[in-house]
Design an enzyme around this catalytic site. Sequence first.
Site, PDB file in Angstrom:
ATOM      1  CD  GLU A  59     -45.042   4.702  12.149  1.00  8.35           C
ATOM      2  OE1 GLU A  59     -44.349   4.260  13.072  1.00  8.35           O
ATOM      3  OE2 GLU A  59     -44.627   5.498  11.297  1.00  8.35           O
ATOM      4  CG  HIS A  93     -39.798   8.646   8.552  1.00  9.70           C
ATOM      5  ND1 HIS A  93     -40.338   7.788   7.614  1.00  9.70           N
ATOM      6  CD2 HIS A  93     -40.552   8.489   9.669  1.00  9.70           C
ATOM      7  CE1 HIS A  93     -41.381   7.147   8.137  1.00  9.70           C
ATOM      8  NE2 HIS A  93     -41.533   7.565   9.384  1.00  9.70           N
TER       9      HIS A  93
END
Length: 313
Positions: A127, A148
Amino acid sequence: MLNIYTILRTTMKFFSSRTLAIPLVIIWQGQFGYGQVVLPSINVTNVAIDLLDGSHILHFLDVVDAFGHVSARNPDNASQFIMSFAIAPALATSQSLVTYEIDNATAVQLTFNTSVTGDAVPSGFLERYIHSQIYKAFPNITGVVHAHTINVISFAAAEIGLRAQMGSAGSTGILTNGTPIFDFDTLPTSVLPEDAPHNLLIGNEALGDALADTFQNGSEIVLMKGHGMAVRGTSVRNAVFRAFYTMQNADVQSMATLLGALALGGQPPAGLSPRVDMDATTTFESDSLLSRAWALWTAQVDQLSLYDNDLRS
Ligand SMILES: *[C@@H]1O[C@H](CO)[C@@H](O)[C@H](O)[C@H]1NC(C)=O
Ligand SMILES: *[C@@H]1O[C@H](CO)[C@@H](O)[C@H](O)[C@H]1NC(C)=O
Ligand SMILES: *[C@@H]1O[C@H](CO)[C@@H](O)[C@H](O)[C@H]1NC(C)=O
Ligand SMILES: *[C@@H]1O[C@H](CO)[C@@H](O)[C@H](O)[C@H]1NC(C)=O
Ligand SMILES: *[C@@H]1O[C@H](CO)[C@@H](O)[C@H](O)[C@H]1NC(C)=O
Ligand SMILES: *[C@@H]1O[C@H](CO)[C@@H](O)[C@H](O)[C@H]1NC(C)=O
């Protein structure tokens, strides 16, 4: 042990100003049995110190867990950014830092061991395109965080944007619908083809561009449904600060929403007024307040042997 980093640190202490414009480039040859290594400049080293502290702080403050990452635009070259290879942020050291091209998110070299280049650099985060494409889209952004954080994910799950509820989270913004929400399920097939993995991961330039496009003026945060958040900042410290206070803001907004619903004739919380949001952001994100927070957070991570900022220890 005498190594190049000890020498670098000693040299930096000698030139004690952190912003001294002395290009510190030492060519180190062969002595310890490896090839030619060009040590980064003082400016890069200072950013790398913040990057390692930032990784450790984000973990200490529970903004990231095993996953998540923080990066910085290369202060010596605006076409590159620096972030660790794929490793839990708590465990990052100077030897985890990689210099990447913004153009295509390919690895140039290990930032602190320039003899390790290209394919020899350990695998990066899939990512890293979150970072490359945000830097590409926003030339004045120099720090990015992806996390997250669960209390933030709750808001994207409920499809409710965050709105600033407190001054320290002013950059969350007060957009009518709150922070924008990036949703994998609404991407066109030109961005996410039918046969591509629908695994929420921003693993290429097209997905990174779509995420960067989701940012709106007036908020420095994008929520990622089922996944987390992306935060843009004007420095590593600024991006870390914003990420932490976005998490705090999510808790306050949850509570205020519940309490509002319980109150007679209750309303969801309105959040800050425009004037207060703007002025509070300016105040809380000033160097003075950011430095005060940073001094506490680095003191906290220094207490724990889990975290090793070998550029500063
Ligand atoms: C290092 O950063 C300072 C402060 O941003 C800047 O004034 C200086 O020109 C930079 N030095 C180099 C060699 O780029
Ligand atoms: C800056 O980075 C770009 C992309 O990696 C590279 O092509 C260029 O040579 C670099 N410039 C300098 C001055 O190092
Ligand atoms: C990535 O971008 C850089 C800078 O534009 C370029 O020099 C390099 O060839 C590109 N690498 C790949 C694998 O496309
Ligand atoms: C730099 O990388 C080379 C090749 O992996 C390695 O032999 C050397 O020990 C590294 N240098 C440092 C200072 O870690
Ligand atoms: C960054 O650029 C945008 C426009 O692209 C502008 O709205 C914003 O004020 C700039 N921020 C800073 C800190 O310069
Ligand atoms: C808002 O952001 C866009 C880029 O997304 C930029 O082109 C525009 O200038 C910005 N507007 C303001 C008022 O900052």
